[in-house]
Write a protein that holds these residues in place. Structure first.
Motif, PDB file in Angstrom:
ATOM      1  N   ILE A  88       0.867  -1.178   0.000  1.00 23.85           N
ATOM      2  CA  ILE A  88       0.000   0.000   0.000  1.00 23.85           C
ATOM      3  C   ILE A  88       0.907   1.231   0.000  1.00 23.85           C
ATOM      4  O   ILE A  88       1.667   1.454   0.940  1.00 23.85           O
ATOM      5  N   ASP A  89       0.825   1.993  -1.088  1.00 24.05           N
ATOM      6  CA  ASP A  89       1.675   3.163  -1.288  1.00 24.05           C
ATOM      7  C   ASP A  89       1.071   4.377  -0.583  1.00 24.05           C
ATOM      8  O   ASP A  89      -0.144   4.446  -0.412  1.00 24.05           O
ATOM      9  N   ASP A  90       1.921   5.320  -0.201  1.00 21.82           N
ATOM     10  CA  ASP A  90       1.468   6.568   0.422  1.00 21.82           C
ATOM     11  C   ASP A  90       0.561   6.285   1.607  1.00 21.82           C
ATOM     12  O   ASP A  90      -0.439   6.986   1.828  1.00 21.82           O
ATOM     13  N   PHE A  91       0.904   5.255   2.380  1.00 22.30           N
ATOM     14  CA  PHE A  91       0.037   4.821   3.469  1.00 22.30           C
ATOM     15  C   PHE A  91      -0.176   5.948   4.476  1.00 22.30           C
ATOM     16  O   PHE A  91       0.764   6.609   4.906  1.00 22.30           O
ATOM     17  N   ALA A 148       9.618   3.260   5.113  1.00 22.97           N
ATOM     18  CA  ALA A 148       9.363   4.695   5.263  1.00 22.97           C
ATOM     19  C   ALA A 148       9.856   5.400   4.009  1.00 22.97           C
ATOM     20  O   ALA A 148      10.985   5.186   3.567  1.00 22.97           O
ATOM     21  N   GLU A 149       8.986   6.230   3.418  1.00 19.73           N
ATOM     22  CA  GLU A 149       9.314   6.936   2.179  1.00 19.73           C
ATOM     23  C   GLU A 149       9.955   8.283   2.467  1.00 19.73           C
ATOM     24  O   GLU A 149       9.691   8.899   3.501  1.00 19.73           O
ATOM     25  N   GLY A 150      10.755   8.757   1.541  1.00 22.27           N
ATOM     26  CA  GLY A 150      11.232  10.136   1.589  1.00 22.27           C
ATOM     27  C   GLY A 150      12.217  10.433   2.701  1.00 22.27           C
ATOM     28  O   GLY A 150      12.234  11.537   3.246  1.00 22.27           O
TER      29      GLY A 150
HETATM   30 MG    MG Z   1       4.807   6.313  -2.403  1.00 21.37          MG
END
Ligand code: MG
Ligand code: C2E
Ligand code: MG
Ligand code: MG
Length: 294
Positions: free
Chosen positions: A181-184, A238-240
């Motif tokens: 699940i992206d951008d959770f 964890a993104e970014g």
């Molecule tokens: Mg994303």
């Protein structure tokens, strides 16, 4: 039309809207051309890492469009256009085909033996038969399905035009794909879907990571997501992640995986190959100084 001759405050905004419209029309045609020719589109690759030891845990493929006049256009700008104008299925198929062709090369060379993740748009589930397209492409290239992970945003799960999403996702998982699940955390869906849907991984949106660790609320949300994911046996990335302070905080919190500019920006395939020393089991080449030891 009646709308075009509406009240004054509509008139005021019309010129700029028309400009956006015509520029967009131009871009739609250009995107059709780009799809037909193929050579303006490329995939860039961003690594994901285990926080404990920095080794590579996965790679995300990100679509790039090198427009002949406007230069590089961000996917955030052209993907919505593709979705509105019925080009998302062919564009998504282009991504599938090219990601799998690249996977096949790495598979044969026996390098980067981690999953490659691609982003899947709701339209590919609504209008396209992504299941058969994936199966055919993997078979054609002789790549096992576990090597290709699928990232879906929460908005995809909420899009009822995608039909009953559960059996579709189950089919994809049964084919061997992992699902993230992206951008959770940025969608508005109920958490209970995590119980029902076949999901392997959560990607904590970079909106929560950006102000870590100073922002109390973001720190609390991050901690809660990590605890929940442990309870549900889900992987988390964890993104970014951009700073050493963020990295250290996430490590303290027990976040298993990270992705972000601190580790690598998205780069072309040949650059990715050049940057990674295969003999050192995915130890980064030449960035030891900028990536302090854990
Ligand atoms: Mg994303
Ligand atoms: P996403 O899937 O959440 O991808 C992560 C985005 O964050 C990428 O932007 C990446 O370059 C950027 N990013 C990664 N690390 C950092 C960081 O440390 N700091 C900052 N500020 N940004 C970071 P990009 O490549 O511009 O893609 C934007 C979005 O476009 C993606 O978000 C995804 O939703 C969509 N997208 C990209 N490629 C595809 C594709 O092939 N198919 C579909 N359907 N969507 C795609
Ligand atoms: Mg993604
Ligand atoms: Mg994001």
């Amino acid at each position: 039309s009646a709308k075009r001759h509406g009240r004054n405050h509509d008139q005021r905004f019309r010129p700029s809207l028309d400009m956006v419209g015509s520029r967009q029309l131009g871009l739609v045609n250009d995107l059709r051309t780009a799809l037909a020719k193929g050579d303006q589109l490329e995939l860039h690759y961003q690594t994901q890492h285990y926080l404990e030891d920095g080794t590579m845990s996965g790679i995300e493929a990100l679509l790039r469009w090198r427009h002949p006049e406007h230069g590089m256009i961000s996917p955030g700008d052209f993907i919505p256009i593709a979705e509105r104008h019925g080009l998302m299925v062919p564009l998504g198929n282009w991504v599938v085909d090219n990601a799998i062709a690249q996977l096949a090369k790495w598979h044969q060379a026996d390098i980067f033996s981690v999953p490659l993740w691609i982003n899947i748009s709701a339209m590919q589930l609504i209008q396209g038969d992504i299941e058969s397209h994936l199966t055919a492409a993997l078979k054609h290239h002789g790549v096992p399905a576990w090597k290709l992970g699928l990232e879906l945003t929460e908005s995809v799960l909420l899009d009822d035009r995608a039909g009953d999403i559960y059996p579709r996702m189950e089919t994809l998982q049964n084919l061997g794909h992992q699902i993230a699940i992206d951008d959770f955390g940025t969608g508005y869906s109920s958490l209970s879907y995590l119980k029902r849907l076949p999901v392997d991984k959560l990607k904590l949106d970079r909106a929560f990571v950006r102000h870590l660790p100073d922002d109390r609320e973001d720190a609390a949300i991050t901690g809660a997501v990590l605890t929940m994911a442990r309870g549900l046996d889900l992987e988390v990335v964890a993104e970014g992640v951009e700073t050493e302070t963020q990295r250290r905080f996430l490590l303290q919190q027990g976040c298993p995986q990270v992705q972000g500019f601190l580790f690598s920006r998205p780069v072309a395939a040949d650059e990715l190959e050049a940057r990674w020393n295969q003999e050192a089991l995915y130890a980064p080449v030449g960035i030891d100084e900028s990536t302090p030891t854990v």
